[in-house]
Enzyme design. Structure first.
Site, PDB file in Angstrom:
ATOM      1  CD  GLU A   4      43.784  -2.116  31.636  1.00  0.00           C
ATOM      2  OE1 GLU A   4      44.017  -0.940  31.299  1.00  0.00           O
ATOM      3  OE2 GLU A   4      43.160  -2.904  30.917  1.00  0.00           O
ATOM      4  CB  SER A  43      17.688  32.068  17.299  1.00  0.00           C
ATOM      5  OG  SER A  43      18.995  32.354  16.821  1.00  0.00           O
ATOM      6  CB  THR A  53      23.441  26.573  10.623  1.00  0.00           C
ATOM      7  OG1 THR A  53      22.333  25.680  10.636  1.00  0.00           O
ATOM      8  CG2 THR A  53      23.729  27.045  12.025  1.00  0.00           C
ATOM      9  CD1 TRP A 112      21.821  34.579  24.505  1.00  0.00           C
ATOM     10  CD2 TRP A 112      22.341  33.027  23.006  1.00  0.00           C
ATOM     11  NE1 TRP A 112      23.076  34.877  24.024  1.00  0.00           N
ATOM     12  CE2 TRP A 112      23.403  33.920  23.107  1.00  0.00           C
ATOM     13  CE3 TRP A 112      22.435  31.950  22.123  1.00  0.00           C
ATOM     14  CZ2 TRP A 112      24.567  33.786  22.344  1.00  0.00           C
ATOM     15  CZ3 TRP A 112      23.583  31.822  21.372  1.00  0.00           C
ATOM     16  CH2 TRP A 112      24.637  32.745  21.498  1.00  0.00           C
ATOM     17  CB  SER A 131      25.578  20.003  -1.693  1.00  0.00           C
ATOM     18  OG  SER A 131      24.500  20.887  -1.799  1.00  0.00           O
ATOM     19  CB  SER A 157      19.104  14.631   5.754  1.00  0.00           C
ATOM     20  OG  SER A 157      18.552  15.638   4.979  1.00  0.00           O
TER      21      SER A 157
HETATM   22  C1  AOF Z   1      42.778  -1.223  27.908  1.00  0.00           C
HETATM   23  N1  AOF Z   1      42.882  -0.196  28.786  1.00  0.00           N
HETATM   24  O1  AOF Z   1      42.849   1.969  29.285  1.00  0.00           O
HETATM   25  C2  AOF Z   1      42.372   1.336  27.068  1.00  0.00           C
HETATM   26  C3  AOF Z   1      42.217   0.246  26.165  1.00  0.00           C
HETATM   27  O2  AOF Z   1      46.666   2.540  20.494  1.00  0.00           O
HETATM   28  P1  AOF Z   1      46.596   2.050  21.896  1.00  0.00           P
HETATM   29  O3  AOF Z   1      47.760   1.241  22.333  1.00  0.00           O
HETATM   30  O4  AOF Z   1      46.300   3.124  22.912  1.00  0.00           O
HETATM   31  O5  AOF Z   1      45.364   0.996  21.943  1.00  0.00           O
HETATM   32  C4  AOF Z   1      44.058   1.431  21.774  1.00  0.00           C
HETATM   33  C5  AOF Z   1      43.112   0.263  21.917  1.00  0.00           C
HETATM   34  O6  AOF Z   1      43.277  -0.344  23.193  1.00  0.00           O
HETATM   35  C6  AOF Z   1      41.644   0.699  21.863  1.00  0.00           C
HETATM   36  O7  AOF Z   1      41.121   0.628  20.570  1.00  0.00           O
HETATM   37  C7  AOF Z   1      40.966  -0.301  22.784  1.00  0.00           C
HETATM   38  O8  AOF Z   1      40.719  -1.511  22.114  1.00  0.00           O
HETATM   39  C8  AOF Z   1      42.033  -0.539  23.838  1.00  0.00           C
HETATM   40  N2  AOF Z   1      41.893   0.475  24.896  1.00  0.00           N
HETATM   41  N3  AOF Z   1      42.397  -0.985  26.636  1.00  0.00           N
HETATM   42  O9  AOF Z   1      43.029  -2.367  28.266  1.00  0.00           O
HETATM   43  C9  AOF Z   1      42.706   1.055  28.435  1.00  0.00           C
HETATM   44  N4  AOF Z   1      42.228   2.617  26.679  1.00  0.00           N
HETATM   45 ZN    ZN Z   2      45.470  -1.844  27.425  1.00  0.00          ZN
END
Ligand code: AOF
Ligand code: ZN
Length: 382
Positions: A56, A172, A200, A174, A225, A318
């Site tokens: 935003e 393997s 692996t 490919w 492990s 698993s």
């Molecule tokens: C929005 N617009 O583009 C994103 C959002 O650590 P910060 O400030 O970057 O916050 C991360 C949190 O903000 C993330 O966990 C999610 O809840 C929100 N992300 N929100 O309005 C955005 N990237």
């Molecule tokens: Zn935001």
């Protein structure tokens, strides 16, 4: 700009923008935003990189004209908390946006409906649920991680049309063609971690890095492990450059001297750590294998939100039978190698009844040259 576009059309544009953040914003969600005034898009932006401005703010700071009275389309509920950046609700209020169309709500407890509430309290109209499923699907990793605190696990394997991942001889290279393998590099860029079993590593001595142009390496996680990983393996040799975690079980490794390796456990641990390997202690389950759920919780705490699981068969089995896998990518090459003892992608004891098979949903089929890749979400109700 065309007129008479629907909210869904604009949300689709915002979704398209959001995808630009792939591989760069984790563990944050990918978010896209467009502002529309008098039927024209006057601003567009996305969350470009972790720690950077949210979608935003990026959009509203780059408007072609004054956004007062504009409508905003954003794929995720605007945040209302001070994180690495100020709340998006603030700039939306400040710029006098008239209406906000939201794709899906944010399940971050700091937001979770509060973003929408605050906007409404400031007299801004809000409509939620525009292309909601698409918006949630785009961030399936973010939502899983936010809601469970454990990484989203995507199991990937490549097999021949007769279900083998290698010839009986073990050869393997490919199974699939170049286009499929390039797509795997994209997956390695998309997911934060990559996980493989010690089998692996001993068999293939892989790098498990991302060779996509402009891509970034996933954190390598080896389930080992008994701490058998050779000091001379590619993984250990490159551990100072690429983050590498070796998960091991102290109780299991006690029998370590009996493996005929002429070093004490302590020396081996120190040598690995000197090479840059991060050793993670994980308790064993009753059957002696690593407790994968425990490991995933630890990885979640370290900020690993998603993992591409690249087997082999025992580890895959698993993870699958313990209900830890969220998505499967099965690459299938039109080749046949036969052999009762040629390995298949998922081994273990197997599920006895077809009616109990693990089913995939929202299945998509992609084509890479003559190979196909079937991907789908693991259905929850089993
Ligand atoms: C929005 N617009 O583009 C994103 C959002 O650590 P910060 O400030 O970057 O916050 C991360 C949190 O903000 C993330 O966990 C999610 O809840 C929100 N992300 N929100 O309005 C955005 N990237
Ligand atoms: Zn935001």
């Amino acid at each position: 700009m065309r007129k008479n576009q629907t909210p869904e059309d604009y949300m689709r544009q915002a979704l398209q923008l959001a995808r630009k953040g792939e591989g760069k914003v984790s563990p944050n969600p990918m978010v896209g935003c467009v502002a529309v005034k008098d039927g024209a898009v006057i601003a567009a932006g996305c969350h470009e990189k972790y720690g950077g401005f949210h979608a935003e703010r990026n959009a509203l700071l780059n408007c072609k004209e004054d956004p007062e009275g504009a409508e905003l389309y954003v794929t995720l509920e605007p945040c209302c908390h001070y994180g690495k950046t100020p709340p998006c609700t603030e700039i939306i209020i400040e710029k006098k946006i008239k209406k906000v169309y939201v794709g899906c709500l944010d399940s971050n407890p700091k937001v979770a409906g509060n973003g929408v509430r605050i906007l409404r309290e400031h007299g801004i109209a809000v409509e939620t649920g525009i292309l909601e499923q698409e918006c949630r699907d785009l961030n399936e990793v973010f939502f899983h991680y936010m809601e469970t605190k454990t990484p989203f696990l995507a199991m990937k394997y490549a097999m021949t049309l007769d279900g083998k991942i290698a010839c009986e001889s073990g050869d393997s290279k490919w199974v699939t063609g170049e286009d499929s393998r390039n797509y795997v590099q994209r997956l390695r860029n998309r997911y934060r971690g990559i996980m493989a079993g010690i089998g692996t590593v001993l068999a293939d001595d892989p790098m498990l890095n991302c060779r996509m142009e402009g891509g970034r390496n996933p954190v390598r996680i080896i389930c080992d492990s008994r701490l058998r990983i050779p000091q001379g393996s590619q993984i250990v040799k490159t551990a100072s450059e690429i983050e590498t975690i070796v998960a091991w079980s102290p109780n299991r490794a006690l029998a370590w001297r009996e493996q005929g390796i002429d070093k004490t456990l302590e020396e081996k641990k120190q040598a690995l750590e000197r090479s840059g390997v991060i050793l993670l202690e994980v308790p064993p389950k009753e059957n002696g294998e690593l407790d994968l759920s425990h490991l995933l919780r630890q990885l979640g705490e370290r900020g690993v939100d998603s993992i591409l699981l690249e087997g082999g068969g025992t580890l895959n089995a698993s993870a699958l039978t313990e209900n830890l896998v969220q998505r499967v990518y099965a690459f299938i090459a039109p080749k046949l190698v036969a052999g009762a003892n040629a390995k298949s992608p998922i081994e273990g004891a197997g599920i006895p009844r077809m009616k109990d098979a693990v089913a995939l949903e929202d299945v998509e089929v992609m084509r890479f040259g003559d190979d196909i890749c079937m991907t789908g979400k693991v259905a929850k109700q089993r």
